[in-house]
Scaffold this motif. Structure first.
Motif, PDB file in Angstrom:
ATOM      1  N   ASP A  89       0.884  -1.172  -0.064  1.00 38.88           N
ATOM      2  CA  ASP A  89       0.075   0.056   0.117  1.00 38.88           C
ATOM      3  C   ASP A  89       0.904   1.322   0.011  1.00 38.88           C
ATOM      4  OD1 ASP A  89      -2.208  -1.417  -0.171  1.00 38.88           O
ATOM      5  OD2 ASP A  89      -2.749  -1.276   2.161  1.00 38.88           O
ATOM      6  N   LEU A  90       1.826   1.193   0.856  1.00 39.46           N
ATOM      7  CA  LEU A  90       2.713   2.308   0.725  1.00 39.46           C
ATOM      8  C   LEU A  90       3.406   2.607  -0.564  1.00 39.46           C
ATOM      9  CD1 LEU A  90       4.113   4.563   2.398  1.00 39.46           C
ATOM     10  CD2 LEU A  90       5.983   3.205   3.246  1.00 39.46           C
ATOM     11  N   MET A  91       4.051   1.322  -0.961  1.00 31.29           N
ATOM     12  CA  MET A  91       4.522   1.413  -2.560  1.00 31.29           C
ATOM     13  C   MET A  91       3.589   2.018  -3.372  1.00 31.29           C
ATOM     14  SD  MET A  91       7.319   0.622  -4.064  1.00 31.29           S
ATOM     15  CE  MET A  91       8.162  -0.966  -3.183  1.00 31.29           C
ATOM     16  N   HIS A  92       2.578   1.737  -3.276  1.00 30.49           N
ATOM     17  CA  HIS A  92       1.256   2.382  -4.228  1.00 30.49           C
ATOM     18  C   HIS A  92       0.987   3.829  -3.987  1.00 30.49           C
ATOM     19  CE1 HIS A  92      -2.466   2.377  -6.747  1.00 30.49           C
ATOM     20  NE2 HIS A  92      -2.989   2.606  -5.860  1.00 30.49           N
ATOM     21  N   VAL A  93       0.907   4.399  -2.798  1.00 28.76           N
ATOM     22  CA  VAL A  93       0.787   5.671  -2.565  1.00 28.76           C
ATOM     23  C   VAL A  93       2.224   6.335  -3.276  1.00 28.76           C
ATOM     24  CG1 VAL A  93       1.026   7.299  -0.761  1.00 28.76           C
ATOM     25  CG2 VAL A  93      -0.521   5.496  -0.456  1.00 28.76           C
ATOM     26  N   ILE A  94       3.327   5.892  -3.167  1.00 32.95           N
ATOM     27  CA  ILE A  94       4.174   6.629  -3.508  1.00 32.95           C
ATOM     28  C   ILE A  94       4.238   6.583  -5.435  1.00 32.95           C
ATOM     29  CG2 ILE A  94       6.805   6.865  -3.839  1.00 32.95           C
ATOM     30  CD1 ILE A  94       7.022   5.818  -0.976  1.00 32.95           C
ATOM     31  N   ARG A  95       4.052   5.583  -5.809  1.00 33.42           N
ATOM     32  CA  ARG A  95       3.866   5.358  -7.293  1.00 33.42           C
ATOM     33  C   ARG A  95       2.847   6.194  -7.822  1.00 33.42           C
ATOM     34  NH1 ARG A  95       0.068   2.250 -10.149  1.00 33.42           N
ATOM     35  NH2 ARG A  95       0.790   1.395 -12.018  1.00 33.42           N
ATOM     36  N   LEU A 109      11.462   2.569 -11.813  1.00 32.35           N
ATOM     37  CA  LEU A 109      11.630   1.731 -10.354  1.00 32.35           C
ATOM     38  C   LEU A 109      12.690   2.196  -9.601  1.00 32.35           C
ATOM     39  CD1 LEU A 109      10.901  -1.847 -12.212  1.00 32.35           C
ATOM     40  CD2 LEU A 109       9.508  -0.595 -10.740  1.00 32.35           C
ATOM     41  N   LYS A 110      13.713   2.410 -10.126  1.00 32.68           N
ATOM     42  CA  LYS A 110      14.725   3.070  -9.306  1.00 32.68           C
ATOM     43  C   LYS A 110      14.298   4.362  -8.452  1.00 32.68           C
ATOM     44  CE  LYS A 110      19.178   1.557 -11.832  1.00 32.68           C
ATOM     45  NZ  LYS A 110      20.142   1.843 -12.405  1.00 32.68           N
ATOM     46  N   LYS A 111      13.729   5.370  -9.189  1.00 31.33           N
ATOM     47  CA  LYS A 111      13.033   6.285  -8.710  1.00 31.33           C
ATOM     48  C   LYS A 111      12.083   5.930  -7.609  1.00 31.33           C
ATOM     49  CE  LYS A 111      11.017  10.687  -9.857  1.00 31.33           C
ATOM     50  NZ  LYS A 111      10.356  11.559 -11.188  1.00 31.33           N
ATOM     51  N   LEU A 112      11.352   4.962  -7.825  1.00 31.30           N
ATOM     52  CA  LEU A 112      10.055   4.579  -7.041  1.00 31.30           C
ATOM     53  C   LEU A 112      10.831   4.037  -5.625  1.00 31.30           C
ATOM     54  CD1 LEU A 112       7.174   3.814  -6.311  1.00 31.30           C
ATOM     55  CD2 LEU A 112       7.540   1.850  -7.460  1.00 31.30           C
ATOM     56  N   PHE A 113      11.566   3.097  -5.776  1.00 29.82           N
ATOM     57  CA  PHE A 113      12.393   2.550  -4.834  1.00 29.82           C
ATOM     58  C   PHE A 113      13.208   3.441  -3.981  1.00 29.82           C
ATOM     59  CE2 PHE A 113      12.708  -1.614  -7.720  1.00 29.82           C
ATOM     60  CZ  PHE A 113      11.173  -1.607  -7.274  1.00 29.82           C
ATOM     61  N   SER A 114      13.728   4.339  -4.461  1.00 25.21           N
ATOM     62  CA  SER A 114      14.395   5.344  -3.704  1.00 25.21           C
ATOM     63  C   SER A 114      13.546   6.126  -2.840  1.00 25.21           C
ATOM     64  CB  SER A 114      15.397   6.498  -4.675  1.00 25.21           C
ATOM     65  OG  SER A 114      16.031   7.347  -3.945  1.00 25.21           O
ATOM     66  N   ALA A 115      12.540   6.479  -3.356  1.00 29.47           N
ATOM     67  CA  ALA A 115      11.451   7.375  -2.537  1.00 29.47           C
ATOM     68  C   ALA A 115      10.732   6.449  -1.423  1.00 29.47           C
ATOM     69  CB  ALA A 115      10.105   7.922  -3.579  1.00 29.47           C
ATOM     70  N   TYR A 116      10.671   5.123  -1.837  1.00 29.51           N
ATOM     71  CA  TYR A 116       9.914   4.292  -0.967  1.00 29.51           C
ATOM     72  C   TYR A 116      10.698   4.020   0.308  1.00 29.51           C
ATOM     73  CZ  TYR A 116       8.555  -0.280   1.097  1.00 29.51           C
ATOM     74  OH  TYR A 116       8.194  -1.327   1.901  1.00 29.51           O
ATOM     75  N   VAL A 117      12.141   4.104   0.251  1.00 35.72           N
ATOM     76  CA  VAL A 117      13.163   4.055   1.057  1.00 35.72           C
ATOM     77  C   VAL A 117      12.941   5.248   2.138  1.00 35.72           C
ATOM     78  CG1 VAL A 117      15.732   3.813   1.897  1.00 35.72           C
ATOM     79  CG2 VAL A 117      14.827   2.288   0.186  1.00 35.72           C
ATOM     80  N   ASP A 118      13.192   6.376   1.526  1.00 33.90           N
ATOM     81  CA  ASP A 118      13.091   7.796   1.913  1.00 33.90           C
ATOM     82  C   ASP A 118      11.877   7.799   3.025  1.00 33.90           C
ATOM     83  OD1 ASP A 118      15.582   8.609   1.024  1.00 33.90           O
ATOM     84  OD2 ASP A 118      14.627   9.774  -0.533  1.00 33.90           O
TER      85      ASP A 118
END
Length: 693
Positions: free
Chosen positions: A140-146, A196-205
């Motif tokens: 769900d958090l991944m989806h919000v950032i996506r 995906l790199k951009k998404l994963f970086s934002a997810y970690v932050d």
């Protein structure tokens, strides 16, 4: 020989020589290769008990397993062994046997990681009040950032949240570059590498901002802790011996954690079977157990080969299957049960004949005294059992199929836990969004605004009493603000967890009844959750436990009693690992099903499919049937008689098939009476020609 040694010898005398060697091994690194059914739990339990008996402090023993139940079962056996030793040595010591093992630090990798990060996480900048996201919350958090990054805007489809999370988790746990993960496992996502790199970086932050950890983070942060100069030293001093069960199921990060805890392998024992490494889709790698002696020079390898489960004819077949593996720790399972029926390779015309054979044979076994619940049908993929399920239902034969929704993955249970998680960590926006939108009139936009207000006020829920985000239900909002303020009061988190769950349940129940179908059953779930909460000392422990080790399923009130409690077992091979039955039927053993056609392009995946087939065969104790439909009908939009012929699994080589009795699925029909007079072929052809004359 003194009483202590006599007692120990008496306990160890029931082990076979290899088990005894493992139990008595010293502190040098030890690899126990435990074949299927060879008593690995017994061996490991005796080793733990022997270490404690010889003076190792129980609290300095770390026991890592892959399920909480496995750890509990192991320690229960240790209890029994220690109690027996104490009673033999001295009546005065008889009471100490069941106490020592309770001090052992035992549990799953993720549970132990959480415990250690709570204790030592400050050394790597981790807040003590972090909360743990389960898999669906992480998605769900991944989806919000996506959505925030608008990554789905464009002509080409962008992977959905579940796929994004799978890619992220695979890259993290295998420690492979994203590009390699995409090429190997998600080729259709290759064009989205940069996004995906951009998404994963934002997810970690975002996880850093919210003070939350997902399952993968628990291992990553534990690894960092283990390699930290000061914290790592403290961890290494905490444990004299580390024992790991099911080592073939570990991933790269878990192996690196162990290397950090014991760089030279001193005091390290791992148990596993490379032939049962079947979870690469979870990022497990067979390399960990294959390369263990290289990672830890001076390793002693002990092989457990005496099988206590299967008959020797079945073991001959399983040994032949795994002997073709390209790389393995060589072993040959054997049994004292030398007599028994040879396994059967059943050639079926099609799936329908396979189904008829299965039901006929399982009912025959039942009539001969083998209950249905002592019989199991195993298959590579869940849909392989559909035709069988339909026919079992038609014939009123009860069955149970492994699988289902986990208890805390049901929406209403996750809602209730959301209130407690938000009270524990006001920065947990995932839980905050979940509970805020339950209030009438509060949507996604207003919920985000309320979380921003909370953040500006440093997590003080009293700020919500001064705002009215909705006119639709002002009373609901007021009661919600009061509830959160009460849960967040200093010291409240250590008060009765049951009382907190009760208050949340009373507030949430009217919303549940409006939002979900089958409200009565869901409310029963929450009452059960309240009862379960009484076992926990504080809220943090309760929330974490429910996230890391949830109950297996949720159900309605008990229905009408069944007069016949016997039922057949249906299971995927992955779900059957670690289990055993008197009779096992391995179905759809045709190439393309076993091995799966999705794996045939990669030699490493082919090898894992071989191990998967081996796992299926080694579940059988007395009877083993492998069925091969020879004709498959095409399904889909255009159905008819179109079909193709299959080949038996490539793992059923000529050498392997010599270990089986090959039998047809159908029963031969009685021969028809021969006619007294025969027509000649010329008579028949003459009639055909007559059509044109």
């Amino acid at each position: 020989m003194d009483a202590t040694q006599t007692a120990l010898e008496a306990v160890l005398s029931r082990l076979n020589p290899e088990q005894r060697e493992a139990a008595l091994h010293g502190r040098a690194p030890l690899l126990i290769i435990a074949g299927a059914g060879t008593g690995k739990t017994t061996t490991l339990a005796h080793r733990v008990a022997r270490l404690i008996h010889d003076g190792i402090s129980p609290e300095k023993l770390l026991l890592l397993t892959f399920t909480r139940r496995a750890a509990g079962e192991m320690l229960r056996r240790v209890d029994g062994i220690l109690r027996e030793l104490a009673q033999s040595e001295s009546a005065a010591n008889a009471s100490r046997g069941g106490v020592a093992s309770r001090k052992v630090v035992g549990g799953t990798f993720h549970a132990v990681a959480t415990r250690l990060l709570r204790q030592h996480g400050k050394a790597i900048g981790l807040p003590v009040d972090f909360t743990v996201l389960d898999r669906s919350d992480s998605e769900d958090l991944m989806h919000v950032i996506r959505q925030e990054l608008k990554l789905a805007k464009g002509e080409n489809r962008f992977p959905l949240k579940t796929t994004c999370m799978n890619v992220y988790s695979k890259a993290v746990n295998t420690q492979q570059p994203l590009k390699e993960v995409l090429v190997d496992s998600f080729p259709w996502c290759r064009e989205h590498e940069e996004k995906l790199k951009k998404l994963f970086s934002a997810y970690v932050d975002r996880k850093e901002q919210l003070a939350v950890l997902d399952y993968d983070d628990l291992l990553l942060f534990w690894r960092e802790l283990a390699t930290h100069p000061e914290a790592g030293r403290r961890l290494r001093e905490s444990f004299d011996c580390i024992l790991v069960d099911e080592y073939q199921d570990t991933n790269v990060v878990q192996a690196e954690i162990l290397k950090g805890l014991t760089p030279d392998g001193e005091g390290l024992t791992v148990v596993g079977d490379d032939a049962q490494s079947i979870y690469s889709f979870r990022a497990a790698t067979v390399r960990n157990i294959l390369d263990f002696p290289e990672h830890y020079p001076g390793t002693t390898v002990v092989k457990l080969e005496q099988n206590y489960r299967s008959t020797q004819p079945i073991l001959e077949a399983t040994n032949r299957v795994i002997s073709a593996a390209k790389e393995r720790h060589r072993k040959k399972l054997w049994s004292n049960r030398t007599q028994g029926e040879r396994p059967s390779l059943v050639l079926c015309q099609d799936e329908e004949e396979q189904t008829d054979f299965l039901i006929t044979r399982m009912l025959e076994h039942r009539e001969n005294g083998v209950l249905l619940n002592k019989q199991a049908v195993l298959f590579r993929a869940s849909h392989h059992s559909i035709a069988l399920e339909v026919e079992l239902a038609r014939r009123d034969i009860p069955f149970h199929k492994y699988g289902g929704l986990k208890f805390v993955e049901t929406a209403h249970v996750k809602d209730l836990l959301g209130y407690l998680r938000l009270a524990e960590n006001p920065r947990d926006a995932v839980s905050g969004m979940r509970v805020l939108v339950l209030i009438p009139g509060v949507g996604q936009v207003k919920a985000r605004q309320m979380l921003e207000v909370l953040s500006e006020n440093r997590g003080d829920f009293r700020c919500w009493k001064d705002v009215a985000p909705t006119k639709a239900a002002p009373d609901d909002w007021s009661r919600f603000a009061d509830l959160m303020c009460g849960l967040a009061q200093p010291g409240e988190k250590k008060n009765s967890v049951t009382d907190q769950v009760h208050r949340v349940r009373n507030f949430y129940a009217p919303m549940l009844e409006k939002k979900y179908d089958n409200a009565a059953a869901r409310l029963q779930d929450l009452e059960q959750l309240e009862l379960v909460s009484s076992r926990f000392q504080d809220r943090m422990q309760f929330v974490t436990e429910m996230t890391l080790d949830p109950p297996a399923s949720t159900q309605d009130l008990a229905g009408e009693p069944h007069l016949d409690e016997d039922h057949l077992i249906l299971s995927t091979i992955h779900s059957a690992k670690g289990l055993e039955w008197d009779v096992v039927y391995v179905i759809h053993a045709a190439d393309g099903n076993i091995p799966s056609d999705m794996a045939t392009g990669d030699p490493e995946q082919i090898e894992e499919e071989r191990r998967l087939f081996y796992v299926a065969l080694t579940r059988a104790k007395d009877w083993l049937y492998v069925t091969v439909p020879q004709r498959y009908y095409f399904t889909g939009r255009f159905r008819g008689d179109a079909h193709s012929y299959s080949q038996p699994s490539r793992f059923l080589t000529k050498a392997t098939r010599k270990c089986f009795d090959e039998i047809p699925a159908s029963i031969s029909l009685p021969e028809a009476d021969e006619p007294e007079e025969y027509l000649s072929s010329s008579d028949v052809r003459g009639r055909i020609k007559g059509r044109w004359e």
